[in-house]
Design a protein around this motif. Structure first.
Motif, PDB file in Angstrom:
ATOM      1  N   UNK A 132      19.144   2.804  -0.078  1.00 56.78           N
ATOM      2  CA  UNK A 132      19.534   2.248   1.607  1.00 56.78           C
ATOM      3  C   UNK A 132      19.031   0.930   1.806  1.00 56.78           C
ATOM      4  N   UNK A 133      19.291   0.517   2.971  1.00 57.31           N
ATOM      5  CA  UNK A 133      18.628  -0.943   3.482  1.00 57.31           C
ATOM      6  C   UNK A 133      17.172  -0.927   3.404  1.00 57.31           C
ATOM      7  N   UNK A 134      16.599  -2.098   2.787  1.00 58.17           N
ATOM      8  CA  UNK A 134      15.310  -2.228   2.748  1.00 58.17           C
ATOM      9  C   UNK A 134      14.897  -2.973   3.825  1.00 58.17           C
ATOM     10  N   UNK A 135      13.608  -2.492   4.846  1.00 60.91           N
ATOM     11  CA  UNK A 135      12.924  -1.294   4.512  1.00 60.91           C
ATOM     12  C   UNK A 135      13.143   0.055   5.130  1.00 60.91           C
ATOM     13  N   UNK A 136      12.702   0.900   4.527  1.00 60.07           N
ATOM     14  CA  UNK A 136      12.699   2.237   5.188  1.00 60.07           C
ATOM     15  C   UNK A 136      11.438   2.505   5.995  1.00 60.07           C
ATOM     16  N   UNK A 137      11.300   3.360   7.108  1.00 64.59           N
ATOM     17  CA  UNK A 137      10.235   3.444   7.840  1.00 64.59           C
ATOM     18  C   UNK A 137       9.288   4.116   6.806  1.00 64.59           C
ATOM     19  N   UNK A 138       7.922   3.953   6.891  1.00 68.32           N
ATOM     20  CA  UNK A 138       6.862   4.814   6.136  1.00 68.32           C
ATOM     21  C   UNK A 138       6.897   6.058   6.457  1.00 68.32           C
ATOM     22  N   UNK A 139       7.135   6.976   5.461  1.00 69.97           N
ATOM     23  CA  UNK A 139       7.124   8.402   5.535  1.00 69.97           C
ATOM     24  C   UNK A 139       6.083   9.254   4.652  1.00 69.97           C
ATOM     25  N   UNK A 140       5.314  10.113   5.444  1.00 69.66           N
ATOM     26  CA  UNK A 140       4.523  10.923   4.616  1.00 69.66           C
ATOM     27  C   UNK A 140       5.198  11.896   3.971  1.00 69.66           C
ATOM     28  N   UNK A 141       5.181  12.264   2.706  1.00 69.84           N
ATOM     29  CA  UNK A 141       5.789  13.404   1.975  1.00 69.84           C
ATOM     30  C   UNK A 141       4.781  14.079   1.054  1.00 69.84           C
ATOM     31  N   UNK A 142       5.013  15.477   1.132  1.00 67.84           N
ATOM     32  CA  UNK A 142       4.188  16.386   0.046  1.00 67.84           C
ATOM     33  C   UNK A 142       4.707  15.968  -1.352  1.00 67.84           C
ATOM     34  N   UNK A 143       3.510  16.026  -2.178  1.00 63.60           N
ATOM     35  CA  UNK A 143       4.106  15.821  -3.579  1.00 63.60           C
ATOM     36  C   UNK A 143       4.797  17.180  -4.238  1.00 63.60           C
ATOM     37  N   UNK A 144       4.672  18.203  -3.350  1.00 66.16           N
ATOM     38  CA  UNK A 144       5.534  19.324  -3.638  1.00 66.16           C
ATOM     39  C   UNK A 144       6.954  19.217  -3.729  1.00 66.16           C
ATOM     40  N   UNK A 145       7.486  18.291  -3.145  1.00 67.96           N
ATOM     41  CA  UNK A 145       8.991  17.933  -3.040  1.00 67.96           C
ATOM     42  C   UNK A 145       9.348  17.515  -4.461  1.00 67.96           C
ATOM     43  N   UNK A 146       8.464  16.897  -5.228  1.00 62.65           N
ATOM     44  CA  UNK A 146       8.888  16.516  -6.530  1.00 62.65           C
ATOM     45  C   UNK A 146       8.306  17.331  -7.808  1.00 62.65           C
ATOM     46  N   UNK A 147       7.441  18.346  -7.474  1.00 68.50           N
ATOM     47  CA  UNK A 147       6.647  18.956  -8.438  1.00 68.50           C
ATOM     48  C   UNK A 147       6.905  20.395  -8.707  1.00 68.50           C
ATOM     49  N   UNK A 148       7.468  20.919  -7.622  1.00 71.18           N
ATOM     50  CA  UNK A 148       7.565  22.510  -7.711  1.00 71.18           C
ATOM     51  C   UNK A 148       9.120  22.893  -7.365  1.00 71.18           C
TER      52      UNK A 148
END
Lengths: 175, 162
Positions: free
Chosen positions: A159-175
Motif C-alpha cells: 500500500x501507499x507509505x505510510x500506513x498508520x501505526x497499528x498494534x498487532x498480536x504476534x499470534x497472527x504470524x505464529x499460530x
C-alpha cells in the motif's frame, strides 16, 4: 516497487497472515516459516523490546510499508513506547536509547549493511553487551525479520507509505 | 582463530540460540528438498549472491549436501558470465537475473523480471524463489557478521575444572 501483487494467496482464511498470504502457495516451507516466527518471539534469549527494535530497524532499511507500521503487542507490553521506537532512526548512537539497545542496533546494521559485516568497534560494542548465545539469537531473529520483509516487498502489492501505526498480536504470524 | 563460517556451515554456530536456530536450520534443509526450483539452480543462486557480496569464503564453501553443480556452470556464475555462456536455459537465466535484482534491492525488481520467472516456474515457483533467496542471503549475512566478530575479538580462553 510493484503496486500489483505478483502472486496471490491460496484464498484461505486461517487467521494466520503468513499462511493466508502468497507464502501459503509453498506447502514445503510455510509450516516451518510460521514455526520460525513463533520460536523467534517465544524462545528468544533477548527481551521482546530488543527484538522489536531490531525488527523496526530492518523494516526501515528494507522499506517494507507493512513492517514499518506494525508494533507487536509483546514489545509494547515489555515497555517499548512509540517515542522510544522512533529512536531507531539514523543517528541512534547519539540517542537516549540504552547501551544495550544501541549495541543491538549496531548488530542489526552490521547484518543489513552493504557489505554485511562489522568493524572492530562495532564488534566490541556488541560483545560488551551480549553473550555469544544472545548474539546468535538476535542473528536468527534478524534473518527471520529480513527474510519476511524482503519477501513481502518482492511479492509486491504494497500500500501507499505510510500506513498508520497499528498494534498487532504476534499470534497472527505464529499460530 | 577466525572461523570460516559460510551460509552452508552456519548452523553449529547459531545452535546456541535454541529452538529458533533449529527451526531456521530445518527451513534451510527444506530449500534443497522441493520441486519448485531445481536444487542445482538454487546453488547457482547462492553462488550469485556470494559473488555480489564479494565473499571469498562463501564462494569457496562446499555445496550443500547432495547438491552437485557442473563445473562449467559454477565457473560461469562465479565469473558473472552466466548470461553469455552456453549451458544455461532461459529458465536458469530468468532465476539468476531475479537473484541479482533481489540482492540489489527487492524494491528494484521489475514486473518483467518476475513475470519471466513465473513463465518458467509458475507462481508457487516465484514465491519459493523469493523465500529461498531471503534464506540464502540472510545466512550469508549472518555468517559474515560471525566471521567479523571472530576476527575482531580475542578468542575466549577455555575454562578448565579440577
Amino acid at each position: 516497487m510493484s503496486a500489483k501483487p505478483r502472486a496471490t494467496g491460496p484464498a484461505t482464511q486461517t487467521g494466520n497472515v503468513i499462511r493466508d498470504s502468497a507464502m501459503g502457495l509453498v506447502p514445503e516451507t510455510v509450516d516451518e516459516i510460521i514455526a520460525l516466527n513463533g520460536h523467534v518471539w517465544r524462545d528468544s534469549l533477548v527481551p521482546p523490546t530488543l527484538l522489536e527494535i531490531i525488527r523496526l530497524r530492518n523494516a526501515r532499511t528494507v522499506n517494507c510499508v507493512f513492517c514499518k507500521s506494525v508494533r507487536y503487542d509483546v514489545a509494547r507490553a515489555d515497555g517499548l513506547t512509540e517515542d522510544r521506537a522512533e529512536l531507531v532512526a539514523d543517528g541512534y548512537q547519539a540517542s537516549a536509547l540504552a547501551p544495550r539497545e544501541k549495541a543491538a542496533l549496531a548488530l542489526a546494521d552490521a547484518y543489513l549493511g552493504f557489505p554485511a559485516g562489522m568493524d572492530a568497534d562495532a564488534a566490541r560494542q556488541v560483545a560488551a553487551e551480549f553473550s555469544d548465545a544472545e548474539v546468535a539469537s538476535m542473528l536468527v531473529a534478524l534473518m527471520c525479520f529480513n527474510f519476511t520483509s524482503r519477501t513481502a516487498v518482492s511479492i509486491g502489492g504494497m500500500p501507499e507509505d505510510p500506513l498508520p501505526i497499528m498494534e498487532v498480536s504476534v499470534a497472527i504470524a505464529t499460530s | 582463530m577466525t572461523e570460516d563460517y559460510s551460509s552452508v556451515s552456519l548452523d553449529d554456530a547459531l545452535a546456541k540460540a535454541g529452538p529458533a536456530a533449529a527451526s531456521f536450520a530445518r527451513l534451510w534443509e527444506r530449500l534443497w528438498r522441493q520441486d519448485h526450483i531445481p536444487p542445482e539452480l538454487l546453488e547457482l543462486c547462492r553462488l550469485t549472491l556470494a559473488r555480489l557480496h564479494d565473499d571469498a569464503v562463501e564462494l569457496a564453501a562446499a555445496s550443500p549436501a547432495g547438491v552437485t553443480v557442473a563445473r562449467a556452470r559454477r565457473d560461469a556464475v562465479i565469473a558473472g558470465a552466466a548470461f553469455d555462456a552456453d549451458g544455461f536455459s532461459e529458465g536458469d537465466r530468468a532465476v539468476l537475473l531475479f537473484a541479482e535484482y533481489y540482492w540489489t534491492d527487492p524494491q528494484s525488481i521489475t514486473d518483467a523480471v518476475a513475470d519471466d520467472v513465473k513463465a518458467h516456474f509458475g507462481e508457487p515457483g516465484l514465491v519459493f524463489l523469493i523465500e529461498a533467496l531471503g534464506c540464502l542471503d540472510g545466512r550469508i549475512r549472518a555468517a559474515r557478521c560471525l566471521r567479523a566478530m571472530s576476527a575482531h575479538l580475542p578468542a575466549k580462553e577455555p575454562a578448565y575444572v579440577g
